[in-house]
Scaffold this motif. Sequence first.
Motif, mmCIF file in Angstrom:
data_model
loop_
_atom_site.group_PDB
_atom_site.id
_atom_site.type_symbol
_atom_site.label_atom_id
_atom_site.label_comp_id
_atom_site.label_asym_id
_atom_site.label_seq_id
_atom_site.Cartn_x
_atom_site.Cartn_y
_atom_site.Cartn_z
ATOM 1 N N GLU A 1 40.145 -30.451 -40.942
ATOM 2 C CA GLU A 1 40.336 -31.488 -41.972
ATOM 3 C C GLU A 1 41.665 -31.295 -42.680
ATOM 4 O O GLU A 1 42.447 -32.231 -42.834
ATOM 5 C CB GLU A 1 39.207 -31.398 -43.001
ATOM 6 N N SER B 1 40.852 -33.724 -37.361
ATOM 7 C CA SER B 1 39.388 -33.854 -37.154
ATOM 8 C C SER B 1 39.001 -34.834 -36.044
ATOM 9 O O SER B 1 38.087 -34.537 -35.266
ATOM 10 C CB SER B 1 38.693 -34.249 -38.451
ATOM 11 N N LYS C 1 35.996 -26.394 -38.914
ATOM 12 C CA LYS C 1 35.906 -27.802 -39.344
ATOM 13 C C LYS C 1 36.768 -28.039 -40.587
ATOM 14 O O LYS C 1 37.440 -29.060 -40.709
ATOM 15 C CB LYS C 1 34.446 -28.160 -39.628
ATOM 16 N N SER D 1 32.192 -23.365 -39.344
ATOM 17 C CA SER D 1 32.449 -24.102 -40.601
ATOM 18 C C SER D 1 33.927 -24.006 -40.976
ATOM 19 O O SER D 1 34.541 -24.988 -41.403
ATOM 20 C CB SER D 1 31.614 -23.533 -41.759
ATOM 21 N N ARG E 1 35.900 -31.133 -31.807
ATOM 22 C CA ARG E 1 34.450 -31.046 -32.034
ATOM 23 C C ARG E 1 34.068 -29.583 -31.956
ATOM 24 O O ARG E 1 34.317 -28.942 -30.928
ATOM 25 C CB ARG E 1 33.680 -31.795 -30.948
#
Length: 234
Positions: free
Chosen positions: A86, A91, A82, A79, A95
């Motif tokens: 951002e 992003s 990710k 998390s 992956r």
Amino acid sequence: MRKQQLIWQAEHETATAIPSLAEQEPSSAVVYFADFLKRQKITSGKIIDIGCGKGRNSIYMAKQGFEVYGLDYIHSAISACKKLAEQQRVSPRVRFETGQIDDDWKFADNFFDIAVDCFSSIDIETKSGREKYRNEMLRTLKPNGYAFVAVVSAEDEFEKRYIKSNPGAEKNSVVWPQNGKFQKDYDEAELRAFYSDFEIVKLEKVTKPAVKCGEKIMATNYLAILKNSKKVEI
Ligand SMILES: C[S@@+](CC[C@H](N)C(=O)[O-])C[C@H]1O[C@@H](n2cnc3c(N)ncnc32)[C@H](O)[C@@H]1O
């Protein structure tokens, strides 16, 4: 959840043992490998970041132009990856997924151009688990693809002490008394033997200041640049 995973979950929440894990700057080891790739004029392609932690290296490689796949078994770390992607606006080129690096990988044979293991496989608690990771790395790496592996030397100031006082079941392995974390350290011969299915392009032993479990030490690591020189079967 396995014991080692619980230890990593706690570590990702607190960063008490390895403060560098909470940093957003890439590991100097990965910067060294990225510089090598630049010299080879390799500036694009698919990379797997094996045990990507909170994503500091994945984000850096995405910024260099690569398409990065990050894998780690700690959900909160994924998390964080990710979120960082951002924030850093990369992003579309990354992956991240929760998964075990010492189990089957879902990627096809010859899928990746490059693989990066920055101090991750040393945390796999069994030799068979590390063999699985290594074989999956080789299987998914394209012919002539490069892999970068950073491991801790058995001569490291911190590890050397615990190899004597708190050894794990295998040669040159430890169970840190501070939190029970297993770690497999290497001498050069072991490292060369373990990765003998790869061509060893470069192997360097590097010593630098670091902080582990609140102690300032001189860390000694091996940085290995490997190549998948296996013949393609026709
Ligand atoms: C020392 S940290 C390095 C993290 C990252 N490569 C970096 O340099 O910031 C090791 C990482 O490997 C992950 N890890 C260890 N064993 C794993 C396993 N069997 N499957 C998936 N991830 C694992 C841990 O959760 C942790 O994030």
